[in-house]
Scaffold this motif. Structure first.
Motif, PDB file in Angstrom:
ATOM      1  N   ALA A 172       1.020  -1.923  -0.114  1.00  0.00           N
ATOM      2  CA  ALA A 172      -0.136   0.292   0.232  1.00  0.00           C
ATOM      3  C   ALA A 172       0.943   1.150   0.119  1.00  0.00           C
ATOM      4  O   ALA A 172       1.942   1.505   0.702  1.00  0.00           O
ATOM      5  CB  ALA A 172      -0.981  -0.255   1.244  1.00  0.00           C
ATOM      6  N   GLY A 173       1.022   2.443  -0.840  1.00  0.00           N
ATOM      7  CA  GLY A 173       0.986   3.829  -1.069  1.00  0.00           C
ATOM      8  C   GLY A 173       2.439   3.910  -1.549  1.00  0.00           C
ATOM      9  O   GLY A 173       3.301   4.608  -2.189  1.00  0.00           O
ATOM     10  N   LEU A 174       2.597   2.393  -2.433  1.00  0.00           N
ATOM     11  CA  LEU A 174       4.098   2.482  -3.384  1.00  0.00           C
ATOM     12  C   LEU A 174       3.412   2.693  -4.313  1.00  0.00           C
ATOM     13  O   LEU A 174       3.026   2.243  -5.641  1.00  0.00           O
ATOM     14  CB  LEU A 174       4.288   0.711  -3.096  1.00  0.00           C
ATOM     15  CG  LEU A 174       5.331   0.622  -1.813  1.00  0.00           C
ATOM     16  CD1 LEU A 174       6.004  -0.859  -1.982  1.00  0.00           C
ATOM     17  CD2 LEU A 174       5.713   1.883  -1.054  1.00  0.00           C
ATOM     18  N   SER A 175       4.615   3.901  -5.701  1.00  0.00           N
ATOM     19  CA  SER A 175       4.656   3.211  -6.619  1.00  0.00           C
ATOM     20  C   SER A 175       5.471   2.464  -7.482  1.00  0.00           C
ATOM     21  O   SER A 175       5.803   2.121  -6.878  1.00  0.00           O
ATOM     22  CB  SER A 175       5.000   5.484  -7.331  1.00  0.00           C
ATOM     23  OG  SER A 175       4.613   5.721  -6.338  1.00  0.00           O
ATOM     24  N   TYR A 176       4.162   2.183  -8.691  1.00  0.00           N
ATOM     25  CA  TYR A 176       4.922   1.195  -9.190  1.00  0.00           C
ATOM     26  C   TYR A 176       4.818   1.279 -10.281  1.00  0.00           C
ATOM     27  O   TYR A 176       4.425   1.891 -11.912  1.00  0.00           O
ATOM     28  CB  TYR A 176       4.201   0.144  -9.307  1.00  0.00           C
ATOM     29  CG  TYR A 176       2.909  -0.444  -9.711  1.00  0.00           C
ATOM     30  CD1 TYR A 176       2.826  -0.485 -10.511  1.00  0.00           C
ATOM     31  CD2 TYR A 176       1.906  -0.270  -8.558  1.00  0.00           C
ATOM     32  CE1 TYR A 176       1.146  -0.699 -10.853  1.00  0.00           C
ATOM     33  CE2 TYR A 176       0.802  -0.097  -8.650  1.00  0.00           C
ATOM     34  CZ  TYR A 176      -0.211  -0.496 -10.052  1.00  0.00           C
ATOM     35  OH  TYR A 176      -0.846  -0.587 -10.743  1.00  0.00           O
ATOM     36  N   TRP A 177       6.325   0.657 -11.246  1.00  0.00           N
ATOM     37  CA  TRP A 177       6.359   0.298 -13.079  1.00  0.00           C
ATOM     38  C   TRP A 177       5.317  -0.242 -14.121  1.00  0.00           C
ATOM     39  O   TRP A 177       5.575  -1.166 -12.960  1.00  0.00           O
ATOM     40  CB  TRP A 177       7.236   0.950 -13.528  1.00  0.00           C
ATOM     41  CG  TRP A 177       7.345   0.715 -15.082  1.00  0.00           C
ATOM     42  CD1 TRP A 177       7.556  -0.270 -16.127  1.00  0.00           C
ATOM     43  CD2 TRP A 177       7.111   2.071 -16.275  1.00  0.00           C
ATOM     44  NE1 TRP A 177       7.383   0.024 -17.154  1.00  0.00           N
ATOM     45  CE2 TRP A 177       7.263   0.936 -17.366  1.00  0.00           C
ATOM     46  CE3 TRP A 177       6.376   3.465 -15.530  1.00  0.00           C
ATOM     47  CZ2 TRP A 177       6.510   2.654 -18.431  1.00  0.00           C
ATOM     48  CZ3 TRP A 177       6.172   4.164 -17.015  1.00  0.00           C
ATOM     49  CH2 TRP A 177       6.820   3.518 -18.227  1.00  0.00           C
ATOM     50  N   SER A 186       0.009   3.735  -9.419  1.00  0.00           N
ATOM     51  CA  SER A 186       0.499   3.592  -7.243  1.00  0.00           C
ATOM     52  C   SER A 186      -0.659   2.591  -6.675  1.00  0.00           C
ATOM     53  O   SER A 186      -2.096   2.573  -6.959  1.00  0.00           O
ATOM     54  CB  SER A 186      -0.208   5.401  -6.725  1.00  0.00           C
ATOM     55  OG  SER A 186      -0.585   5.521  -5.050  1.00  0.00           O
ATOM     56  N   GLN A 187       0.048   1.832  -5.814  1.00  0.00           N
ATOM     57  CA  GLN A 187      -0.713   0.916  -5.048  1.00  0.00           C
ATOM     58  C   GLN A 187      -1.695   1.247  -3.913  1.00  0.00           C
ATOM     59  O   GLN A 187      -1.123   2.398  -3.109  1.00  0.00           O
ATOM     60  CB  GLN A 187       0.234  -0.253  -4.738  1.00  0.00           C
ATOM     61  CG  GLN A 187      -0.338  -0.955  -4.221  1.00  0.00           C
ATOM     62  CD  GLN A 187      -0.813  -2.442  -5.022  1.00  0.00           C
ATOM     63  OE1 GLN A 187      -0.688  -1.904  -6.004  1.00  0.00           O
ATOM     64  NE2 GLN A 187      -2.545  -2.813  -4.681  1.00  0.00           N
ATOM     65  N   ARG A 188      -3.286   1.190  -4.628  1.00  0.00           N
ATOM     66  CA  ARG A 188      -4.136   1.969  -3.199  1.00  0.00           C
ATOM     67  C   ARG A 188      -4.349   0.813  -1.690  1.00  0.00           C
ATOM     68  O   ARG A 188      -4.366   1.813  -1.077  1.00  0.00           O
ATOM     69  CB  ARG A 188      -5.306   2.585  -3.828  1.00  0.00           C
ATOM     70  CG  ARG A 188      -5.043   3.571  -5.512  1.00  0.00           C
ATOM     71  CD  ARG A 188      -6.055   4.303  -5.526  1.00  0.00           C
ATOM     72  NE  ARG A 188      -5.857   5.353  -7.155  1.00  0.00           N
ATOM     73  CZ  ARG A 188      -5.730   6.381  -7.028  1.00  0.00           C
ATOM     74  NH1 ARG A 188      -5.651   6.716  -5.144  1.00  0.00           N
ATOM     75  NH2 ARG A 188      -5.496   7.051  -7.800  1.00  0.00           N
ATOM     76  N   LEU A 202       0.761  -9.263 -15.009  1.00  0.00           N
ATOM     77  CA  LEU A 202       1.348  -9.090 -13.835  1.00  0.00           C
ATOM     78  C   LEU A 202       2.291  -8.968 -13.762  1.00  0.00           C
ATOM     79  O   LEU A 202       3.677  -9.534 -13.986  1.00  0.00           O
ATOM     80  CB  LEU A 202       1.075  -9.711 -11.931  1.00  0.00           C
ATOM     81  CG  LEU A 202      -0.112  -9.943 -11.423  1.00  0.00           C
ATOM     82  CD1 LEU A 202       0.105  -9.838 -10.593  1.00  0.00           C
ATOM     83  CD2 LEU A 202      -0.753  -7.596 -11.054  1.00  0.00           C
ATOM     84  N   ASP A 203       3.241  -7.456 -13.905  1.00  0.00           N
ATOM     85  CA  ASP A 203       4.197  -7.716 -14.125  1.00  0.00           C
ATOM     86  C   ASP A 203       4.738  -5.530 -13.689  1.00  0.00           C
ATOM     87  O   ASP A 203       4.709  -4.666 -14.316  1.00  0.00           O
ATOM     88  CB  ASP A 203       5.048  -7.584 -15.546  1.00  0.00           C
ATOM     89  CG  ASP A 203       6.591  -7.128 -16.201  1.00  0.00           C
ATOM     90  OD1 ASP A 203       7.805  -7.252 -15.298  1.00  0.00           O
ATOM     91  OD2 ASP A 203       6.923  -7.610 -17.063  1.00  0.00           O
ATOM     92  N   ARG A 204       5.306  -6.340 -12.452  1.00  0.00           N
ATOM     93  CA  ARG A 204       5.090  -4.375 -11.733  1.00  0.00           C
ATOM     94  C   ARG A 204       6.351  -4.268 -11.049  1.00  0.00           C
ATOM     95  O   ARG A 204       6.316  -5.083 -10.589  1.00  0.00           O
ATOM     96  CB  ARG A 204       4.100  -4.363 -10.231  1.00  0.00           C
ATOM     97  CG  ARG A 204       2.502  -4.089 -11.138  1.00  0.00           C
ATOM     98  CD  ARG A 204       1.703  -4.657 -10.403  1.00  0.00           C
ATOM     99  NE  ARG A 204       0.438  -4.600 -11.160  1.00  0.00           N
ATOM    100  CZ  ARG A 204      -1.189  -4.598 -10.393  1.00  0.00           C
ATOM    101  NH1 ARG A 204      -0.840  -3.922  -8.669  1.00  0.00           N
ATOM    102  NH2 ARG A 204      -1.679  -4.521 -10.636  1.00  0.00           N
TER     103      ARG A 204
END
Length: 289
Positions: A172-177, A186-188, A202-204
């Protein structure tokens, strides 16, 4: 008193069969410095290895824990994920101690690596198994006379009974490509459900991961939890190819994607820069609750 562990053979390849006094086990190949198996004390196999993967010199193994160096994926001019996972590593030491088993392997530059990546380096991989824990440490030293930069990852394939029964906590709260859509997000929520509709492919690359992650799986016997800690690595990659991409992989069964989730300790967003004589260390620790 420590007991030396001799090189054995596993599926035709040189390997170290680590066994701690409490029964915890791990198999490490000299090919690629590849951790192929992890069986904690009183538990089953925790890693996934494709039954269709090649076990051959010079070829990457699909599953276990491949070592990614000095390039992540296709982010550069080298072969995908670099060359470390397909090179023969040298044994430094392997022994059973009073409470664990440990192996240390080494990979240095040679004429072949310098053709593609003209730098003098030394990698050291340490694998320790004890109880319900597996610790993998990757160290790199610049042995040359000029600075170089690199990316790296421990590409851990964590085994699953069924992808739909799994979740990942701690994001939670992390930014990801998002490498699938080519956008930053952004992971909400704290919970990632990799088997939910639309999320199987998934490829994050999650940036600046500072807290532990947990892989949770609901099984017939109850709940399985694997805690994932990392130090030195700033990023974490979560990967599963989904049905369509998995079916297109020659070294995977069509339903293989259902039985693993990669949660990788990685250094991707900001490659490591090492001056001559400098070293870097990254570590991933897995613990079965």
């Amino acid at each position: 008193m420590s007991i030396p562990i001799a090189i054995a053979r596993h599926q035709g390849m040189e390997a170290l069969e680590l066994c701690a006094p409490d029964g915890a086990r791990a198999t490490v190949l000299l090919h690629g410095g590849h951790v192929l198996s992890w069986v904690p004390t009183g538990a089953d196999e925790q890693l996934y290895v494709s039954p269709k993967t090649a076990m051959a010199s010079g070829q990457a193994i699909r599953g276990g824990v491949p070592v990614i160096f000095p390039q992540f994926a296709a982010r550069g001019p080298l072969q995908r994920h670099g060359f470390a996972r397909t090179k023969p590593w040298q044994l430094v030491m392997a022994e059973q101690g009073e409470g664990d088993a440990l192996a240390v392997l080494r990979l240095s530059d040679d004429a072949a690596t310098r053709m593609f990546w003209p730098h003098a380096f030394e990698l050291e991989l340490s694998v320790r198994v004890a109880g319900r824990d597996l610790e993998i440490e990757l160290a790199c030293e610049n042995k040359g006379e000029e600075m170089f930069s690199f990316s790296a990852a421990l590409h851990s394939y964590l085994g699953l009974g069924a992808l739909g029964d799994a979740s990942v906590q701690g994001l939670a709260g992390l930014s990801y490509w998002d490498s699938v859509d080519g956008v930053e997000r952004s992971q909400r929520t704290d919970l990632l459900l990799p088997g939910s509709p639309g999320a199987q492919d998934l490829d994050r690359i999650y940036y600046q991961v500072k807290q532990d992650l947990t892989l949770q799986e609901l099984t017939a016997a109850g709940e399985r939890r694997v805690s994932i800690q990392q130090q030195g690595f700033e990023d974490a990659v979560v990967w599963n190819p989904g049905a369509a991409k998995c079916a297109a992989l020659a070294d995977m069964p069509a339903d293989g994607y259902q039985h693993f989730l990669c949660i990788e300790a990685a250094q991707v967003e900001r490659p490591v820069q090492l001056a001559p004589g400098e070293s870097w260390v990254g570590r991933q620790s897995l613990s079965l609750a």
